[in-house]
Scaffold this motif. Structure first.
Motif, PDB file in Angstrom:
ATOM      1  N   VAL A  94       0.850  -1.196   0.000  1.00 50.29           N
ATOM      2  CA  VAL A  94       0.000   0.000   0.000  1.00 50.29           C
ATOM      3  C   VAL A  94       0.885   1.247   0.000  1.00 50.29           C
ATOM      4  N   ALA A  95       1.859   1.278   0.893  1.00 48.36           N
ATOM      5  CA  ALA A  95       2.753   2.443   0.979  1.00 48.36           C
ATOM      6  C   ALA A  95       3.523   2.647  -0.325  1.00 48.36           C
ATOM      7  N   ALA A  96       3.982   1.564  -0.926  1.00 52.85           N
ATOM      8  CA  ALA A  96       4.741   1.673  -2.180  1.00 52.85           C
ATOM      9  C   ALA A  96       3.853   2.167  -3.324  1.00 52.85           C
ATOM     10  N   ILE A  97       2.612   1.717  -3.358  1.00 50.92           N
ATOM     11  CA  ILE A  97       1.687   2.170  -4.406  1.00 50.92           C
ATOM     12  C   ILE A  97       1.381   3.653  -4.228  1.00 50.92           C
ATOM     13  N   VAL A  98       1.161   4.077  -2.999  1.00 54.83           N
ATOM     14  CA  VAL A  98       0.901   5.502  -2.750  1.00 54.83           C
ATOM     15  C   VAL A  98       2.101   6.339  -3.179  1.00 54.83           C
ATOM     16  N   ALA A  99       3.294   5.886  -2.866  1.00 63.29           N
ATOM     17  CA  ALA A  99       4.496   6.624  -3.284  1.00 63.29           C
ATOM     18  C   ALA A  99       4.579   6.704  -4.808  1.00 63.29           C
ATOM     19  N   ALA A 100       4.252   5.616  -5.485  1.00 57.68           N
ATOM     20  CA  ALA A 100       4.285   5.612  -6.954  1.00 57.68           C
ATOM     21  C   ALA A 100       3.237   6.569  -7.522  1.00 57.68           C
TER      22      ALA A 100
END
Length: 156
Positions: A94-100
């Motif tokens: 989730v955190a990685a997708i938000v950063a992307a």
């Protein structure tokens, strides 16, 4: 796709319990996001990405690929895949997708759609619909990330 789809915030402790036991109880009061009917198009757009966006619709913890569950694989027996899909998105994903998503320049999603599927966004209504659909997905991820939570994905 005519299926209904939703994402539900899944607190990290519930995520851990579900990984250990798929039938484990989870918190009752969780925020749910109904996805725009165009949700599957984003799976098609991002599923082959090398980074975390490939999990934006399919999640990173699932028993089977979303295509199998929806019965859309070539040569798939007719009685396999009942149209129901359940998956999890882990808190780190989730955190990685938000950063992307946050790294996207303005108009990136529509620009990608113009390149890969120009007919989808040829007219203003299409661009508006896809923008609305993507904003809904991005909002679900942002809310989950703010809580350091995961997400469940349910398609019926």
């Amino acid at each position: 796709m005519s299926q209904w789809a939703s994402m539900t915030v899944l607190p990290a402790e519930d995520f851990a319990r579900l990984q250990a036991d798929r039938d484990a109880p989870v918190s009752g009061d969780r925020e749910r996001f109904d996805l725009h009917p165009l949700w599957y198009n984003f799976h098609e757009l991002y599923r082959d990405e090398p980074g975390p966006l490939r999990f934006i619709v399919q999640g990173d913890v699932a028993e089977r690929p979303i295509e199998w569950c929806l019965g859309v694989l070539p040569d798939q027996p007719e009685d396999e895949g009942d149209g129901t899909y359940y998956a999890l998105v882990s808190p780190p994903t989730v955190a990685a997708i938000v950063a992307a998503i946050r790294a996207f320049p303005p108009g990136e999603v529509i620009g990608r759609l113009r390149k890969s599927r120009p007919g989808w966004v040829q007219y203003k209504k299409g661009r508006d619909d896809f923008s609305t659909a993507f904003e809904g997905i991005a909002r679900a991820y942002a809310v989950a990330a703010a809580q350091r939570a995961g997400l469940t994905i349910l398609v019926c």
